[in-house]
Design a protein around this motif. Sequence first.
Motif, PDB file in Angstrom:
ATOM      1  N   ILE A  69      -1.346  -0.544  15.554  1.00 31.27           N
ATOM      2  CA  ILE A  69      -0.797   0.114  14.371  1.00 31.27           C
ATOM      3  C   ILE A  69      -1.854   0.132  13.271  1.00 31.27           C
ATOM      4  CG2 ILE A  69       0.987   0.028  12.595  1.00 31.27           C
ATOM      5  CD1 ILE A  69       2.634  -1.632  14.682  1.00 31.27           C
ATOM      6  N   ILE A  70      -2.158   1.325  12.813  1.00 32.71           N
ATOM      7  CA  ILE A  70      -3.047   1.502  11.678  1.00 32.71           C
ATOM      8  C   ILE A  70      -2.208   2.127  10.572  1.00 32.71           C
ATOM      9  CG2 ILE A  70      -5.137   2.597  10.803  1.00 32.71           C
ATOM     10  CD1 ILE A  70      -6.038   2.807  13.759  1.00 32.71           C
ATOM     11  N   SER A  71      -2.131   1.443   9.459  1.00 31.49           N
ATOM     12  CA  SER A  71      -1.318   1.934   8.343  1.00 31.49           C
ATOM     13  C   SER A  71      -2.217   2.431   7.222  1.00 31.49           C
ATOM     14  CB  SER A  71      -0.412   0.828   7.809  1.00 31.49           C
ATOM     15  OG  SER A  71       0.526   0.455   8.792  1.00 31.49           O
ATOM     16  N   SER A  72      -1.854   3.564   6.662  1.00 33.25           N
ATOM     17  CA  SER A  72      -2.540   4.096   5.494  1.00 33.25           C
ATOM     18  C   SER A  72      -1.742   3.714   4.258  1.00 33.25           C
ATOM     19  CB  SER A  72      -2.638   5.622   5.587  1.00 33.25           C
ATOM     20  OG  SER A  72      -3.429   5.996   6.695  1.00 33.25           O
ATOM     21  N   THR A  86       3.980  -4.132   5.368  1.00 33.00           N
ATOM     22  CA  THR A  86       3.340  -3.185   6.281  1.00 33.00           C
ATOM     23  C   THR A  86       1.966  -3.685   6.691  1.00 33.00           C
ATOM     24  OG1 THR A  86       4.524  -1.329   5.303  1.00 33.00           O
ATOM     25  CG2 THR A  86       2.511  -0.808   6.493  1.00 33.00           C
ATOM     26  N   ILE A  87       1.178  -4.128   5.731  1.00 37.41           N
ATOM     27  CA  ILE A  87      -0.171  -4.637   6.012  1.00 37.41           C
ATOM     28  C   ILE A  87      -0.103  -5.824   6.949  1.00 37.41           C
ATOM     29  CG2 ILE A  87      -2.166  -5.791   4.955  1.00 37.41           C
ATOM     30  CD1 ILE A  87      -1.444  -3.994   2.394  1.00 37.41           C
ATOM     31  N   ASP A  88       0.816  -6.744   6.709  1.00 40.82           N
ATOM     32  CA  ASP A  88       0.944  -7.940   7.551  1.00 40.82           C
ATOM     33  C   ASP A  88       1.198  -7.596   9.018  1.00 40.82           C
ATOM     34  OD1 ASP A  88       0.585  -9.574   5.362  1.00 40.82           O
ATOM     35  OD2 ASP A  88       2.684 -10.199   5.228  1.00 40.82           O
ATOM     36  N   VAL A 102      -5.959  -1.219   8.508  1.00 42.99           N
ATOM     37  CA  VAL A 102      -5.456  -0.588   7.296  1.00 42.99           C
ATOM     38  C   VAL A 102      -6.483   0.423   6.798  1.00 42.99           C
ATOM     39  CG1 VAL A 102      -4.691  -0.978   4.908  1.00 42.99           C
ATOM     40  CG2 VAL A 102      -4.206  -2.695   6.669  1.00 42.99           C
ATOM     41  N   ILE A 103      -5.987   1.575   6.383  1.00 43.40           N
ATOM     42  CA  ILE A 103      -6.811   2.606   5.766  1.00 43.40           C
ATOM     43  C   ILE A 103      -6.332   2.797   4.333  1.00 43.40           C
ATOM     44  CG2 ILE A 103      -7.409   5.056   5.787  1.00 43.40           C
ATOM     45  CD1 ILE A 103      -7.123   4.952   8.856  1.00 43.40           C
TER      46      ILE A 103
END
Length: 121
Positions: free
Chosen positions: A24-27, A70-72, A77-78
Amino acid sequence: MASLLPVYLKHYYKNEGIFADTKIISSIYNLGYNGNLNPELVGKLSFDNISKEVTHHIVAPSYENLMKLTIDHSDGVIVGSEGLNPTLTKYIETSGKPFLPFAPKDSISEIYTDFIKKHIL
């Protein structure tokens, strides 16, 4: 409520074969809302057997706290906005997660691909 997707993939769906090796990559953007969402949000997540230890950030469900959650639960992360909230920037930097600082639109295609290949896969 896309910010909850990483939590659900890492906890609720973790034993589903299709999601077992999902990355999972979250922006994270400098967008949001004022105030807090309904404080019963934590209870709704615990209904799905997501523990309060996991959701501790959203006891007060502000935009910043949702982004921390979300980051956790992201593998990378972007930073999607210039001038991101300094508290979130610091949280990303100290999270231990690979992160990509903000990049202008004309260069993101190559930068994103390199980031994913080098840090996520």
